[in-house]
Design a protein around this motif. Sequence first.
Motif, PDB file in Angstrom:
ATOM      1  N   ARG A  31      54.460  73.643 -47.804  1.00 37.00           N
ATOM      2  CA  ARG A  31      54.002  74.579 -48.828  1.00 37.00           C
ATOM      3  C   ARG A  31      54.910  75.796 -48.960  1.00 37.00           C
ATOM      4  N   ASP A  32      55.286  76.404 -47.862  1.00 33.57           N
ATOM      5  CA  ASP A  32      56.081  77.625 -47.950  1.00 33.57           C
ATOM      6  C   ASP A  32      57.444  77.357 -48.572  1.00 33.57           C
ATOM      7  N   GLY A  33      58.084  76.274 -48.185  1.00 36.24           N
ATOM      8  CA  GLY A  33      59.359  75.901 -48.795  1.00 36.24           C
ATOM      9  C   GLY A  33      59.187  75.561 -50.267  1.00 36.24           C
ATOM     10  N   PHE A  34      58.118  74.859 -50.589  1.00 37.80           N
ATOM     11  CA  PHE A  34      57.797  74.511 -51.976  1.00 37.80           C
ATOM     12  C   PHE A  34      57.660  75.778 -52.811  1.00 37.80           C
ATOM     13  N   ARG A  35      56.922  76.751 -52.299  1.00 34.07           N
ATOM     14  CA  ARG A  35      56.726  78.013 -53.028  1.00 34.07           C
ATOM     15  C   ARG A  35      58.038  78.765 -53.203  1.00 34.07           C
ATOM     16  N   GLN A  36      58.876  78.767 -52.182  1.00 32.23           N
ATOM     17  CA  GLN A  36      60.170  79.451 -52.292  1.00 32.23           C
ATOM     18  C   GLN A  36      61.041  78.796 -53.363  1.00 32.23           C
ATOM     19  N   ARG A  37      61.031  77.462 -53.406  1.00 30.44           N
ATOM     20  CA  ARG A  37      61.833  76.752 -54.405  1.00 30.44           C
ATOM     21  C   ARG A  37      61.262  76.965 -55.807  1.00 30.44           C
ATOM     22  N   LEU A  38      59.951  77.025 -55.947  1.00 29.98           N
ATOM     23  CA  LEU A  38      59.346  77.354 -57.246  1.00 29.98           C
ATOM     24  C   LEU A  38      59.797  78.741 -57.691  1.00 29.98           C
ATOM     25  N   GLN A  39      59.698  79.704 -56.776  1.00 31.80           N
ATOM     26  CA  GLN A  39      60.079  81.083 -57.096  1.00 31.80           C
ATOM     27  C   GLN A  39      61.539  81.158 -57.521  1.00 31.80           C
ATOM     28  N   ALA A  40      62.412  80.436 -56.838  1.00 34.11           N
ATOM     29  CA  ALA A  40      63.834  80.425 -57.189  1.00 34.11           C
ATOM     30  C   ALA A  40      64.055  79.858 -58.589  1.00 34.11           C
ATOM     31  N   ALA A  41      63.125  78.992 -59.038  1.00 38.70           N
ATOM     32  CA  ALA A  41      63.207  78.407 -60.377  1.00 38.70           C
ATOM     33  C   ALA A  41      62.484  79.270 -61.409  1.00 38.70           C
ATOM     34  N   GLY A  42      61.987  80.431 -60.991  1.00 36.83           N
ATOM     35  CA  GLY A  42      61.315  81.333 -61.918  1.00 36.83           C
ATOM     36  C   GLY A  42      59.852  81.034 -62.150  1.00 36.83           C
ATOM     37  N   VAL A  43      59.249  80.244 -61.260  1.00 41.65           N
ATOM     38  CA  VAL A  43      57.834  79.883 -61.394  1.00 41.65           C
ATOM     39  C   VAL A  43      57.064  80.485 -60.231  1.00 41.65           C
ATOM     40  N   GLY A  44      56.090  81.307 -60.547  1.00 37.58           N
ATOM     41  CA  GLY A  44      55.260  81.906 -59.513  1.00 37.58           C
ATOM     42  C   GLY A  44      54.204  80.935 -59.015  1.00 37.58           C
ATOM     43  N   SER A  45      53.640  81.252 -57.890  1.00 33.05           N
ATOM     44  CA  SER A  45      52.524  80.489 -57.326  1.00 33.05           C
ATOM     45  C   SER A  45      51.729  81.454 -56.467  1.00 33.05           C
ATOM     46  N   ALA A  46      50.591  81.001 -55.988  1.00 34.37           N
ATOM     47  CA  ALA A  46      49.748  81.873 -55.166  1.00 34.37           C
ATOM     48  C   ALA A  46      48.989  81.040 -54.152  1.00 34.37           C
ATOM     49  N   ILE A  47      48.504  81.714 -53.139  1.00 33.16           N
ATOM     50  CA  ILE A  47      47.581  81.102 -52.183  1.00 33.16           C
ATOM     51  C   ILE A  47      46.307  81.931 -52.290  1.00 33.16           C
ATOM     52  N   HIS A  48      45.341  81.411 -53.007  1.00 36.32           N
ATOM     53  CA  HIS A  48      44.123  82.166 -53.268  1.00 36.32           C
ATOM     54  C   HIS A  48      43.141  82.152 -52.098  1.00 36.32           C
ATOM     55  N   ALA A  98      58.457  70.709 -64.200  1.00 40.85           N
ATOM     56  CA  ALA A  98      59.851  70.429 -63.857  1.00 40.85           C
ATOM     57  C   ALA A  98      60.244  71.164 -62.583  1.00 40.85           C
ATOM     58  N   ALA A  99      59.801  72.409 -62.444  1.00 42.53           N
ATOM     59  CA  ALA A  99      60.107  73.169 -61.229  1.00 42.53           C
ATOM     60  C   ALA A  99      59.438  72.531 -60.024  1.00 42.53           C
ATOM     61  N   ALA A 100      58.210  72.031 -60.193  1.00 44.31           N
ATOM     62  CA  ALA A 100      57.509  71.368 -59.085  1.00 44.31           C
ATOM     63  C   ALA A 100      58.237  70.097 -58.677  1.00 44.31           C
ATOM     64  N   ARG A 101      58.659  69.308 -59.665  1.00 42.80           N
ATOM     65  CA  ARG A 101      59.409  68.087 -59.347  1.00 42.80           C
ATOM     66  C   ARG A 101      60.696  68.443 -58.599  1.00 42.80           C
ATOM     67  N   SER A 102      61.415  69.418 -59.109  1.00 43.30           N
ATOM     68  CA  SER A 102      62.681  69.831 -58.480  1.00 43.30           C
ATOM     69  C   SER A 102      62.435  70.368 -57.072  1.00 43.30           C
ATOM     70  N   ALA A 103      61.377  71.173 -56.900  1.00 42.77           N
ATOM     71  CA  ALA A 103      61.072  71.760 -55.598  1.00 42.77           C
ATOM     72  C   ALA A 103      60.741  70.700 -54.560  1.00 42.77           C
TER      73      ALA A 103
END
Length: 108
Positions: A31-48, A98-103
Amino acid sequence: ADHLPSELALPVERPDCRHVYHLYVVRAPDRDGFRQRLQAAGVGSAIHYPVPIHRQPAYAGQPGATVALPETERLVNEIVSLPMHPLLAPAQVEQVAAAARSALGVAA
Protein backbone atom coordinates in the motif's frame (compact mmCIF):
# COMPACT_ATOMS: atom_id res chain seq x y z
CA ALA A 1 -14.23 -0.31 -11.45
CA ASP A 2 -14.03 -1.62 -15.01
CA HIS A 3 -10.85 0.38 -15.58
CA LEU A 4 -9.02 -0.69 -12.43
CA PRO A 5 -6.55 -3.58 -12.44
CA SER A 6 -7.58 -6.92 -10.95
CA GLU A 7 -4.51 -6.74 -8.69
CA LEU A 8 -6.55 -4.37 -6.49
CA ALA A 9 -9.24 -5.91 -4.33
CA LEU A 10 -12.27 -3.77 -5.18
CA PRO A 11 -15.45 -3.12 -3.19
CA VAL A 12 -18.13 -5.77 -3.65
CA GLU A 13 -21.90 -5.34 -3.77
CA ARG A 14 -24.19 -8.11 -2.68
CA PRO A 15 -26.91 -8.83 -5.26
CA ASP A 16 -29.65 -7.58 -2.93
CA CYS A 17 -27.83 -4.40 -1.84
CA ARG A 18 -26.44 -1.18 -3.26
CA HIS A 19 -23.18 0.37 -2.03
CA VAL A 20 -23.33 4.08 -1.14
CA TYR A 21 -19.73 4.67 -2.28
CA HIS A 22 -19.04 7.67 -0.08
CA LEU A 23 -15.44 6.44 -0.32
CA TYR A 24 -13.88 4.13 -2.91
CA VAL A 25 -11.67 1.91 -0.78
CA VAL A 26 -9.54 -0.79 -2.39
CA ARG A 27 -6.95 -3.17 -1.01
CA ALA A 28 -3.50 -2.84 -2.50
CA PRO A 29 -0.39 -4.94 -2.08
CA ASP A 30 2.48 -2.76 -0.83
CA ARG A 31 0.00 0.00 0.00
CA ASP A 32 2.63 2.57 0.93
CA GLY A 33 4.60 2.04 -2.27
CA PHE A 34 1.36 2.07 -4.26
CA ARG A 35 0.39 5.42 -2.71
CA GLN A 36 3.83 6.90 -3.40
CA ARG A 37 3.64 5.84 -7.05
CA LEU A 38 0.11 7.29 -7.35
CA GLN A 39 1.32 10.56 -5.85
CA ALA A 40 4.26 10.68 -8.28
CA ALA A 41 1.69 10.33 -11.10
CA GLY A 42 -0.30 13.27 -9.71
CA VAL A 43 -3.07 11.18 -8.14
CA GLY A 44 -3.85 11.60 -4.47
CA SER A 45 -5.08 8.88 -2.16
CA ALA A 46 -5.96 8.58 1.50
CA ILE A 47 -6.20 6.14 4.36
CA HIS A 48 -9.48 6.98 6.02
CA TYR A 49 -9.53 4.20 8.60
CA PRO A 50 -5.96 3.47 9.76
CA VAL A 51 -7.12 1.92 13.04
CA PRO A 52 -9.66 -0.93 13.16
CA ILE A 53 -12.91 -0.01 14.90
CA HIS A 54 -12.35 -2.43 17.78
CA ARG A 55 -9.05 -0.59 18.51
CA GLN A 56 -10.59 2.91 18.48
CA PRO A 57 -10.37 4.82 21.79
CA ALA A 58 -14.17 4.98 22.06
CA TYR A 59 -14.24 1.18 22.39
CA ALA A 60 -11.58 0.95 25.09
CA GLY A 61 -12.90 -1.09 27.99
CA GLN A 62 -15.78 -2.48 25.92
CA PRO A 63 -16.32 -6.20 25.36
CA GLY A 64 -14.32 -7.21 22.31
CA ALA A 65 -11.88 -4.30 22.48
CA THR A 66 -9.00 -6.62 23.29
CA VAL A 67 -10.04 -9.53 21.09
CA ALA A 68 -7.60 -10.50 18.35
CA LEU A 69 -8.99 -9.98 14.86
CA PRO A 70 -5.99 -10.93 12.71
CA GLU A 71 -7.80 -10.58 9.36
CA THR A 72 -9.05 -7.10 10.24
CA GLU A 73 -5.64 -6.09 11.52
CA ARG A 74 -3.99 -7.38 8.33
CA LEU A 75 -6.46 -5.66 6.02
CA VAL A 76 -6.15 -2.29 7.76
CA ASN A 77 -2.60 -2.18 6.39
CA GLU A 78 -3.79 -2.76 2.80
CA ILE A 79 -6.72 -0.36 2.45
CA VAL A 80 -6.44 2.88 0.50
CA SER A 81 -9.13 5.29 -0.69
CA LEU A 82 -8.90 6.31 -4.33
CA PRO A 83 -10.23 9.68 -5.55
CA MET A 84 -13.98 9.68 -5.93
CA HIS A 85 -16.59 12.41 -6.02
CA PRO A 86 -19.60 13.31 -8.17
CA LEU A 87 -17.71 15.90 -10.23
CA LEU A 88 -14.93 13.57 -11.41
CA ALA A 89 -14.95 13.70 -15.20
CA PRO A 90 -14.56 10.48 -17.22
CA ALA A 91 -11.06 11.58 -18.23
CA GLN A 92 -10.13 11.99 -14.56
CA VAL A 93 -11.52 8.54 -13.77
CA GLU A 94 -9.31 7.12 -16.51
CA GLN A 95 -6.33 9.10 -15.16
CA VAL A 96 -6.81 7.51 -11.72
CA ALA A 97 -7.20 4.06 -13.26
CA ALA A 98 -4.13 4.51 -15.49
CA ALA A 99 -2.07 5.68 -12.51
CA ALA A 100 -3.27 2.67 -10.49
CA ARG A 101 -2.32 0.28 -13.29
CA SER A 102 1.09 1.93 -13.64
CA ALA A 103 1.64 1.96 -9.86
CA LEU A 104 1.05 -1.79 -9.85
CA GLY A 105 3.15 -2.40 -12.96
CA VAL A 106 0.13 -3.61 -14.92
CA ALA A 107 -0.31 -2.94 -18.65
CA ALA A 108 -3.51 -1.24 -19.82
